[in-house]
Design a protein around this motif. Structure first.
Motif, PDB file in Angstrom:
ATOM      1  N   LEU A 283      36.584  11.639  12.679  1.00 17.63           N
ATOM      2  CA  LEU A 283      36.361  13.021  13.098  1.00 17.63           C
ATOM      3  C   LEU A 283      37.183  13.998  12.265  1.00 17.63           C
ATOM      4  N   ALA A 284      38.404  13.596  11.871  1.00 17.22           N
ATOM      5  CA  ALA A 284      39.243  14.487  11.075  1.00 17.22           C
ATOM      6  C   ALA A 284      38.664  14.708   9.683  1.00 17.22           C
ATOM      7  N   ASN A 285      37.962  13.720   9.151  1.00 16.70           N
ATOM      8  CA  ASN A 285      37.402  13.844   7.800  1.00 16.70           C
ATOM      9  C   ASN A 285      36.110  14.655   7.774  1.00 16.70           C
ATOM     10  N   ARG A 286      35.577  14.968   8.963  1.00 15.62           N
ATOM     11  CA  ARG A 286      34.368  15.779   8.994  1.00 15.62           C
ATOM     12  C   ARG A 286      34.729  17.251   8.773  1.00 15.62           C
ATOM     13  N   GLU A 287      33.848  17.947   8.083  1.00 11.68           N
ATOM     14  CA  GLU A 287      34.025  19.382   7.901  1.00 11.68           C
ATOM     15  C   GLU A 287      32.925  20.139   8.648  1.00 11.68           C
ATOM     16  N   HIS A 288      31.686  19.998   8.191  1.00 12.78           N
ATOM     17  CA  HIS A 288      30.570  20.675   8.830  1.00 12.78           C
ATOM     18  C   HIS A 288      29.529  19.677   9.349  1.00 12.78           C
ATOM     19  N   ASP A 289      29.936  18.417   9.409  1.00 13.03           N
ATOM     20  CA  ASP A 289      29.004  17.380   9.830  1.00 13.03           C
ATOM     21  C   ASP A 289      29.022  17.280  11.354  1.00 13.03           C
ATOM     22  N   LEU A 290      27.895  17.571  11.971  1.00 12.23           N
ATOM     23  CA  LEU A 290      27.759  17.485  13.428  1.00 12.23           C
ATOM     24  C   LEU A 290      26.847  16.339  13.830  1.00 12.23           C
ATOM     25  N   ALA A 291      26.737  15.334  12.948  1.00 12.32           N
ATOM     26  CA  ALA A 291      25.909  14.179  13.275  1.00 12.32           C
ATOM     27  C   ALA A 291      26.551  13.390  14.419  1.00 12.32           C
ATOM     28  N   PRO A 292      25.768  12.697  15.240  1.00 13.69           N
ATOM     29  CA  PRO A 292      26.335  11.931  16.351  1.00 13.69           C
ATOM     30  C   PRO A 292      27.306  10.856  15.875  1.00 13.69           C
ATOM     31  N   ILE A 293      28.309  10.600  16.686  1.00 14.95           N
ATOM     32  CA  ILE A 293      29.262   9.533  16.375  1.00 14.95           C
ATOM     33  C   ILE A 293      28.586   8.180  16.496  1.00 14.95           C
ATOM     34  N   GLY A 294      27.729   8.055  17.493  1.00 11.09           N
ATOM     35  CA  GLY A 294      27.056   6.780  17.721  1.00 11.09           C
ATOM     36  C   GLY A 294      27.903   5.838  18.549  1.00 11.09           C
ATOM     37  N   ASP A 295      27.323   4.706  18.918  1.00 12.41           N
ATOM     38  CA  ASP A 295      28.010   3.723  19.765  1.00 12.41           C
ATOM     39  C   ASP A 295      28.564   2.546  18.990  1.00 12.41           C
ATOM     40  N   GLN A 296      28.301   2.467  17.708  1.00 16.84           N
ATOM     41  CA  GLN A 296      28.789   1.336  16.915  1.00 16.84           C
ATOM     42  C   GLN A 296      30.284   1.459  16.694  1.00 16.84           C
ATOM     43  N   ALA A 297      30.962   0.331  16.816  1.00 11.77           N
ATOM     44  CA  ALA A 297      32.415   0.228  16.577  1.00 11.77           C
ATOM     45  C   ALA A 297      33.206   1.145  17.504  1.00 11.77           C
ATOM     46  N   VAL A 298      32.663   1.477  18.654  1.00  9.99           N
ATOM     47  CA  VAL A 298      33.356   2.314  19.630  1.00  9.99           C
ATOM     48  C   VAL A 298      33.647   1.449  20.852  1.00  9.99           C
ATOM     49  N   PRO A 299      34.914   1.353  21.284  1.00  8.68           N
ATOM     50  CA  PRO A 299      35.217   0.557  22.477  1.00  8.68           C
ATOM     51  C   PRO A 299      34.428   1.046  23.689  1.00  8.68           C
ATOM     52  N   VAL A 300      34.086   0.083  24.544  1.00 10.66           N
ATOM     53  CA  VAL A 300      33.247   0.404  25.701  1.00 10.66           C
ATOM     54  C   VAL A 300      33.926   1.448  26.589  1.00 10.66           C
ATOM     55  N   GLU A 301      35.269   1.380  26.700  1.00 10.52           N
ATOM     56  CA  GLU A 301      35.973   2.263  27.623  1.00 10.52           C
ATOM     57  C   GLU A 301      35.886   3.729  27.222  1.00 10.52           C
ATOM     58  N   ILE A 302      35.713   4.027  25.934  1.00  7.78           N
ATOM     59  CA  ILE A 302      35.661   5.429  25.514  1.00  7.78           C
ATOM     60  C   ILE A 302      34.244   5.854  25.128  1.00  7.78           C
ATOM     61  N   LEU A 303      33.262   4.998  25.439  1.00  7.77           N
ATOM     62  CA  LEU A 303      31.876   5.395  25.188  1.00  7.77           C
ATOM     63  C   LEU A 303      31.497   6.673  25.937  1.00  7.77           C
TER      64      LEU A 303
END
Length: 468
Positions: free
Chosen positions: A201-221
């Motif tokens: 998220l810090a490396n994004r500038e104007h990118d508002l694309a979805p984060i998605g569910d890949q490589a995201v822990p279930v607890e913070i989905l």
């Protein structure tokens, strides 16, 4: 900015606190359970010893006491206790107290037919005692019975229970500390799994694309999906802004260019008629630009399809629509158009927004005033059709060729061959407001001779919802 400054909420601190407090409570509870268990064990051991002492006294009375009396040495051994005092008593049914403490007398109901010693609690000289009593035959008189009782204070029992507790507390504390350290390491390691997401998220500038569910822990989905929803709303808002800018540039280019041309005509000519004509064109173009900008803003507001809390309310169209139609009668008279209303009696409730409905009806009436022509008839109708409430605006103007009916409601679409000036946004605004209300709109010619009829079908509000 220091994320660890005092006063800032810390997820790690909250997690550790959430775990540490139950662990401390668990330590206290475990200590209490350990003490109670140790006391039960100590009572069991001492009760067994008390029974053995009672049986030993009985054996001594039967074999060593020739006169039924207890020697001073035996009495000292029976009553000796370093931290307290032991008690004993021997009562004869015939003779009364033979030896020991006269206050140590078994209460009624202690003895049964069983020859085994009976255990019970008693209090002497403000001391709580545990006693064991048994009945035996008097060795000097076979017709006499002796009540033999041995008692002890509870001091030793509590001391032993506390000793067991003190021995167990260090081990329990060590176990709690080890568990806390493991939890701390687990929380620290688990929170590090958020670092890749933070970096992404810090490396994004104007990118508002979805984060998605890949490589995201279930607890913070839930959190990432909420952020994706926020990104989607931001993309929608930016798209609206970009579309508004593009629409404004598209629609205002022509009137602004005309303004420039006619302003130059007025400046270059000294003929009053030419200057007057140029000023008339400038005024007309200003009015057109003003109307276009107002419609662009209305279209942008109408394109916001999401409902916020408080945006809608129960509305009775049977009272609202006649009121709104009445506000436009003077304009219809000025355009030489007969504007009328034909509505069903009785309340007709929908869940809607008054300002948006007014904007929608104004655009439908404006469309008729602009294109129906002088001397035309325009009627606003309202009725209930089953579970729907229908609103219609009909005129007897030239109508729209059938080939173009499906395109009504598109942005900037104007029927080819129309001589009237317009931006092509009025029915587009109507379309968006209809969608916002969850309704639907239909366009068709009123008759074979022409005349446009626009019908808006709203879902009726159930009676139970109107009462809430």
């Amino acid at each position: 900015m220091n994320p660890w400054r005092p006063g800032r909420q810390s997820l790690r601190r909250r997690l550790l606190t959430t775990v540490m407090v139950p662990l401390l409570v668990l330590l206290l509870l475990n200590s209490l359970i350990t003490y109670v268990g140790a006391l039960i064990y100590a009572n069991h051991v001492h009760d067994e010893n008390l029974i053995d002492d009672t049986l030993a006294l009985v054996q001594m009375m039967a074999t060593q006491s020739q006169d039924g009396r207890i020697s001073p040495q035996a009495q000292f051994l029976l009553e000796y206790e370093p931290e307290g005092r032991n008690y004993f008593s021997v009562f004869s049914v015939k003779e009364g107290l033979i030896g020991g403490n006269p206050s140590l007398h078994p209460p009624d109901g202690v003895f049964t037919a069983s020859p085994e010693p009976r255990l019970y609690g008693i209090q002497i000289e403000k001391h709580a005692l545990r006693a064991a009593s048994v009945m035996m035959t008097n060795p000097r008189d076979a017709n006499d019975q002796l009540e033999v009782t041995v008692a002890e204070t509870l001091h030793d029992r509590h001391v032993e229970a506390r000793q067991i507790l003190l021995l167990s507390i260090p081990a329990q504390t060590l176990l709690i500390v080890a568990v806390f350290l493991l939890v701390w390491l687990g929380v620290r390691t688990g929170l590090r799994q958020l670092d890749p997401l933070t970096t992404q998220l810090a490396n994004r500038e104007h990118d508002l694309a979805p984060i998605g569910d890949q490589a995201v822990p279930v607890e913070i989905l839930p959190l990432t999906r909420t952020i994706d929803g926020l990104f989607a709303r931001l993309r929608g808002m930016l798209a609206l802004h970009e579309r508004f800018i593009a629409d404004a540039a598209h629609q205002l280019r022509t009137p602004l260019a005309g303004l420039s041309v006619h302003a130059e005509r007025a400046q270059a000519s000294s003929d009053p008629a030419t200057i007057s004509d140029a000023l008339k064109h400038i005024q007309r173009l200003i009015q057109r630009a003003n109307r276009t900008s107002s419609q662009l803003l209305a279209l942008t507001r109408a394109q916001t399809t999401e409902h916020d809390v408080g945006d809608s309310e129960p509305l009775n169209l049977a009272t609202l629509i006649p009121e709104l139609v009445g506000q436009r009668v003077h304009e219809a008279l000025a355009a030489n158009i007969d504007l009328g209303y034909d509505g069903q009696s009785g309340p007709l409730w929908i869940d809607g927004d008054r300002h948006r409905l007014q904007e929608m009806l104004d655009n439908l009436i404006d469309n008729g005033l602009r294109y129906a022509g002088s001397g035309a008839l325009m009627t606003v109708e309202l009725w209930r059709d089953g579970e729907d409430i229908c609103l219609a605006v009909e005129d007897n103007g030239p109508g729209v060729p059938p080939a173009w009916l499906e395109r009504l409601g598109e942005r900037f679409f104007r029927v080819p061959g129309s001589d009237e000036e317009g931006s092509g946004l009025g029915l587009a605004i109507v379309q968006r407001i209809v969608e916002w209300h969850g309704a639907r709109v239909r366009y068709f010619n009123a008759s074979s001779d022409g005349g446009l009829r626009v019908e808006v079908i709203f879902p009726a509000m159930p009676h139970t919802e109107r009462l809430i």
